[in-house]
Enzyme design. Structure first.
Site, PDB file in Angstrom:
ATOM      1  N   HIS A  61      37.255  25.119  50.587  1.00 39.80           N
ATOM      2  CA  HIS A  61      36.199  24.450  50.320  1.00 39.80           C
ATOM      3  C   HIS A  61      36.536  23.138  49.008  1.00 39.80           C
ATOM      4  O   HIS A  61      37.801  22.567  49.405  1.00 39.80           O
ATOM      5  CB  HIS A  61      34.928  25.514  49.291  1.00 39.80           C
ATOM      6  CG  HIS A  61      34.534  26.665  49.794  1.00 39.80           C
ATOM      7  ND1 HIS A  61      33.500  27.415  49.855  1.00 39.80           N
ATOM      8  CD2 HIS A  61      35.030  26.937  51.484  1.00 39.80           C
ATOM      9  CE1 HIS A  61      33.254  27.726  50.730  1.00 39.80           C
ATOM     10  NE2 HIS A  61      34.003  27.742  51.637  1.00 39.80           N
ATOM     11  N   GLU A  63      35.942  22.150  46.882  1.00 44.61           N
ATOM     12  CA  GLU A  63      36.198  21.769  45.010  1.00 44.61           C
ATOM     13  C   GLU A  63      37.616  22.268  45.172  1.00 44.61           C
ATOM     14  O   GLU A  63      38.458  22.201  44.438  1.00 44.61           O
ATOM     15  CB  GLU A  63      35.429  22.470  44.667  1.00 44.61           C
ATOM     16  CG  GLU A  63      33.592  22.418  44.465  1.00 44.61           C
ATOM     17  CD  GLU A  63      32.753  22.702  45.440  1.00 44.61           C
ATOM     18  OE1 GLU A  63      31.501  23.684  45.556  1.00 44.61           O
ATOM     19  OE2 GLU A  63      33.247  23.253  47.024  1.00 44.61           O
ATOM     20  N   ALA A 173       7.367   5.040  84.053  1.00 44.15           N
ATOM     21  CA  ALA A 173       7.739   4.905  85.563  1.00 44.15           C
ATOM     22  C   ALA A 173       6.533   4.025  85.820  1.00 44.15           C
ATOM     23  O   ALA A 173       5.958   3.607  85.926  1.00 44.15           O
ATOM     24  CB  ALA A 173       8.408   5.303  86.723  1.00 44.15           C
ATOM     25  N   ALA A 174       7.290   3.075  87.305  1.00 45.09           N
ATOM     26  CA  ALA A 174       5.743   2.480  88.352  1.00 45.09           C
ATOM     27  C   ALA A 174       5.036   3.805  89.074  1.00 45.09           C
ATOM     28  O   ALA A 174       6.099   4.451  89.162  1.00 45.09           O
ATOM     29  CB  ALA A 174       6.444   1.384  89.090  1.00 45.09           C
ATOM     30  N   SER A 179      12.037   3.179  86.969  1.00 45.88           N
ATOM     31  CA  SER A 179      11.931   3.041  86.108  1.00 45.88           C
ATOM     32  C   SER A 179      13.044   2.145  85.848  1.00 45.88           C
ATOM     33  O   SER A 179      13.680   1.581  84.616  1.00 45.88           O
ATOM     34  CB  SER A 179      12.228   4.409  85.341  1.00 45.88           C
ATOM     35  OG  SER A 179      13.448   5.478  85.885  1.00 45.88           O
ATOM     36  N   ASP A 211      17.069  12.279  89.145  1.00 42.84           N
ATOM     37  CA  ASP A 211      17.914  11.135  88.716  1.00 42.84           C
ATOM     38  C   ASP A 211      19.626  11.190  88.842  1.00 42.84           C
ATOM     39  O   ASP A 211      20.235  10.691  88.900  1.00 42.84           O
ATOM     40  CB  ASP A 211      17.801  11.039  86.960  1.00 42.84           C
ATOM     41  CG  ASP A 211      16.097  10.188  86.729  1.00 42.84           C
ATOM     42  OD1 ASP A 211      15.847  10.107  88.182  1.00 42.84           O
ATOM     43  OD2 ASP A 211      15.555  10.863  86.178  1.00 42.84           O
ATOM     44  N   GLU A 278      16.187  13.727  75.828  1.00 43.25           N
ATOM     45  CA  GLU A 278      16.426  13.011  76.389  1.00 43.25           C
ATOM     46  C   GLU A 278      15.516  13.121  78.422  1.00 43.25           C
ATOM     47  O   GLU A 278      15.612  12.445  78.807  1.00 43.25           O
ATOM     48  CB  GLU A 278      17.350  11.921  76.787  1.00 43.25           C
ATOM     49  CG  GLU A 278      17.367  10.564  77.213  1.00 43.25           C
ATOM     50  CD  GLU A 278      18.449  10.204  76.991  1.00 43.25           C
ATOM     51  OE1 GLU A 278      18.202   9.161  77.796  1.00 43.25           O
ATOM     52  OE2 GLU A 278      19.594  10.693  76.303  1.00 43.25           O
ATOM     53  N   ALA A 284      10.015  16.494  76.648  1.00 40.65           N
ATOM     54  CA  ALA A 284      10.108  16.072  75.441  1.00 40.65           C
ATOM     55  C   ALA A 284       8.240  16.758  75.171  1.00 40.65           C
ATOM     56  O   ALA A 284       8.178  17.001  73.955  1.00 40.65           O
ATOM     57  CB  ALA A 284       9.677  15.023  75.286  1.00 40.65           C
TER      58      ALA A 284
END
Length: 372
Positions: A61, A63, A173-174, A179, A211, A278, A284
């Site tokens: 550790h 310390e 997106a359209a 996108s 995608d 993402e 999401a």
């Protein structure tokens, strides 16, 4: 009336030593179940006489690493400045609180309490042995540094960041589904930098099928960044054998089902401390509805699209008083775009459920019965 002894406070040299301890802690491994911890030892005059940090599970550790650099007996009367409360737990190594006591350290200054049920309590053990203890020194800086590990230790799950890029009217997106690219190059570079800073990157099967993302973290020229998040795909639909995610330099994790909590439990068991979500509005939305989001990154482009393709789906909010409130943390200009960083406001941190297994400082998994 006697007010009792004054609560000890840190000196300017101890605060400076804490800054140095945080620098040392950054030398430790950023991924895995163990926290990065640094330690600086000062003599009676406030001069640095030893430094150390934790190098990974099973190693000394911070310390003990620092103490090992002193001659026998040389630590007597010194001050140890540590980024995390010295542990009070025997795992792969012994408790740091005991090591400091046995070395004759007179004073211990630390930044953040250890939230572990078994590993915590080092400060009280030190005080009982007559060691002066000062806590909370540069706590804000240390909390930010240990954010992902502390989330795992306190909540029993990885730190979750949800990201989306949208137009000013919230469209991703359209109407025809296109996108690329809503945001500019500066925003995309920032996204890849943040991908690399997380242990895992998560999308749904819908994103993979639509995608075919590689889920890598890349430089602007397309070459890979040194650090790569583990790709995770959530959902039940089959992924083609030729999908780009299968060519990721780290093996993909395919999680069947749609339960965010179950997925986070699986990732935590694999040592994942932070997840970059993402993957489209479905994933999401699922994490937001479940209350499992720590940070929201919204990349806003000065563009209007209209139409139904919103960044977030149905959150179950039927009246304004039930809205998920977000606290602004920062706003960054990235070329023509804006990055808005927010954190969902939440009630006080819930206890880790009884019987849950979480990771403790520098020792690996340990059984926990509740949050201190």
């Amino acid at each position: 009336m006697d007010a009792g002894p004054a609560t000890p406070t840190a000196t300017s040299r101890e605060r400076q030593a804490m800054l140095r301890a945080l620098e040392l802690a950054a030398n430790g491994p950023a991924r895995g179940v163990n926290p990065r911890v640094g330690c600086v030892i000062l003599d009676a005059d406030g001069t640095v006489v030893a430094e150390g940090w934790h190098r990974g599970a099973g190693t000394a550790h911070a310390e003990v690493d620092a103490l090992s650099r002193l001659a026998p007996g040389a630590a007597r009367g010194t001050t140890a400045v540590v980024t995390l409360e010295p542990c009070n737990h025997t795992g792969r190594t012994g408790p740091c609180a005991v090591a400091l006591i046995e070395a004759g350290v007179e004073r211990v200054v630390f930044a953040v309490d250890d939230p572990g049920h078994h590993s915590g309590g080092g400060a009280e053990r030190l005080r009982t042995a007559g060691v002066t203890v000062v806590s909370g020194v540069l706590a804000h800086e240390a909390e930010a540094f240990l954010d992902d590990w502390l989330t795992v230790a306190r909540l029993g799950r990885p730190l979750v960041t949800v990201k989306w890029a949208s137009t000013l009217d919230g469209r991703i997106a359209a109407s025809d589904g296109t996108s690329r690219w809503i945001t500019g190059e500066a925003a995309r570079i920032d996204v890849h930098r943040r991908r690399a800073a997380h242990d895992a990157i998560l999308v749904g099967t819908g994103t993979v099928l639509a995608d075919d993302p590689s889920l890598t973290a890349r430089h602007a020229d397309g070459t890979l960044l040194p650090e790569q998040p583990v790709p995770v795909v959530m959902g039940d639909r089959a992924i083609p054998s030729g999908a780009a995610v299968h060519r990721h330099p780290r093996g993909a994790i395919l999680h069947h089902g749609h339960d965010p909590a179950a997925l986070l439990a699986e990732l935590r068991s694999l040592g994942v401390r932070s997840v970059f979500v993402e993957g489209g509005p479905t994933v999401a939305t699922a994490f937001l509805r479940a209350g499992l989001v720590d940070t929201v990154l919204t990349y806003l482009a000065p563009v209007l699209l209209g139409g139904p393709r919103l960044a977030i789906g149905d959150l179950g909010v039927e009246t304004i008083r039930d809205a998920i409130r977000l606290e602004p943390v920062g706003v960054e200009h990235l070329g023509d775009d804006l990055l808005i960083i927010t954190t969902p406001t939440r009630h006080p941190v819930e206890s880790v459920p009884a019987g849950h297994t979480v990771s403790h400082p520098e020792n690996g998994p340990s059984h926990v019965h509740g949050h201190r």
